[in-house]
Design a protein around this motif. Structure first.
Motif, PDB file in Angstrom:
ATOM      1  N   MET A  24       1.718   1.337  39.444  1.00 12.75           N
ATOM      2  CA  MET A  24       1.329   2.665  39.598  1.00 12.75           C
ATOM      3  C   MET A  24       0.955   3.555  38.486  1.00 12.75           C
ATOM      4  O   MET A  24      -0.098   4.216  38.480  1.00 12.75           O
ATOM      5  N   ILE A  25       1.689   3.222  37.555  1.00 10.75           N
ATOM      6  CA  ILE A  25       1.391   3.769  36.202  1.00 10.75           C
ATOM      7  C   ILE A  25      -0.063   3.312  35.555  1.00 10.75           C
ATOM      8  O   ILE A  25      -0.960   4.223  35.194  1.00 10.75           O
ATOM      9  N   PRO A  37      -7.105   9.246  38.160  1.00 12.81           N
ATOM     10  CA  PRO A  37      -7.260  10.558  38.214  1.00 12.81           C
ATOM     11  C   PRO A  37      -6.039  11.119  38.552  1.00 12.81           C
ATOM     12  O   PRO A  37      -5.739  12.363  38.472  1.00 12.81           O
ATOM     13  N   LEU A  38      -4.800  10.446  38.947  1.00 16.02           N
ATOM     14  CA  LEU A  38      -3.803  11.152  39.287  1.00 16.02           C
ATOM     15  C   LEU A  38      -2.890  10.646  38.024  1.00 16.02           C
ATOM     16  O   LEU A  38      -1.457  10.863  38.205  1.00 16.02           O
ATOM     17  N   ILE A  41       2.133  10.357  35.885  1.00 20.10           N
ATOM     18  CA  ILE A  41       2.662   9.264  35.029  1.00 20.10           C
ATOM     19  C   ILE A  41       4.222   9.693  34.456  1.00 20.10           C
ATOM     20  O   ILE A  41       5.066   8.889  34.560  1.00 20.10           O
ATOM     21  N   PRO A  42       4.078  10.772  34.005  1.00 19.39           N
ATOM     22  CA  PRO A  42       5.465  11.271  33.390  1.00 19.39           C
ATOM     23  C   PRO A  42       6.737  11.268  34.406  1.00 19.39           C
ATOM     24  O   PRO A  42       7.648  10.597  34.071  1.00 19.39           O
ATOM     25  N   VAL A  43       6.274  11.666  35.735  1.00 21.35           N
ATOM     26  CA  VAL A  43       7.318  11.434  36.691  1.00 21.35           C
ATOM     27  C   VAL A  43       7.610   9.812  37.084  1.00 21.35           C
ATOM     28  O   VAL A  43       8.770   9.501  37.302  1.00 21.35           O
TER      29      VAL A  43
END
Length: 135
Positions: free
Chosen positions: A29-30, A35-36, A40-42
Motif C-alpha cells: 500500500m505504501i 495520489p494518496l 503513507i505516514p499513517v
C-alpha cells in the motif's frame, strides 16, 4: 456468557505468521499510494505498531499470532470488536465531560463504526454456524 464471549483455548503453534502477511500488504500500500501519498505516514505508523504488538505477543504467548492455531479467529475478531466499541464510547464520554465536542463526535463515530463491524462479524458467524448445523 454466550459461546461468542466465552474464553477460547490457548493457541497452538499454528502455521503462518499473521502479522508478516499484514506487513506485506501495508508495504505494498505504501509503494502504491500514488495520489494518496498523504496516508503513507499513517501506514508507516501502523507498520511500526504492528511489529511492536507482534513482539509483545511473542513475549507474552511465546510466539506470534499464527493461522490455524486452534482458536476461532472470527470469535477473536468479534470479541476485539466488542472491546473497540466500549473503548471508543469511553473516549466519547470523556470528551463530552471535558467539553471537547469535536473530539467527542470523532469518538462517537468510531464507536458507531465498531458497532457496524461487530454486527457484520457476528452476522457472518451466525450464518457460518447455521451452515455447519445444516450440513
Amino acid at each position: 456468557m454466550s459461546d461468542l464471549t466465552s474464553p477460547q483455548p490457548a493457541p497452538t503453534v499454528g502455521r503462518e505468521d499473521v502479522t508478516e502477511g499484514i506487513l506485506l500488504i501495508i508495504s505494498s500500500m505504501i509503494q502504491n499510494a500514488g495520489p494518496l501519498g498523504y496516508v503513507i505516514p499513517v501506514l508507516k505508523r501502523l507498520s511500526i505498531d504492528l511489529k511492536t504488538r507482534r513482539e509483545h505477543g511473542i513475549t507474552v504467548y511465546g510466539g506470534p499470532l499464527r493461522t490455524f492455531n486452534g482458536r476461532d479467529a472470527a470469535i477473536d475478531a468479534y470479541q476485539e470488536a466488542l472491546d473497540c466499541i466500549v473503548y471508543s464510547h469511553q473516549m466519547f464520554q470523556e470528551m463530552v465531560v471535558g467539553e471537547r465536542f469535536k473530539d467527542a463526535l470523532f469518538w462517537e463515530e468510531r464507536a458507531s463504526i465498531a458497532v457496524a463491524q461487530a454486527g457484520a462479524i457476528v452476522d457472518w458467524i451466525i450464518k457460518r454456524d447455521a451452515k455447519k448445523k445444516g450440513a
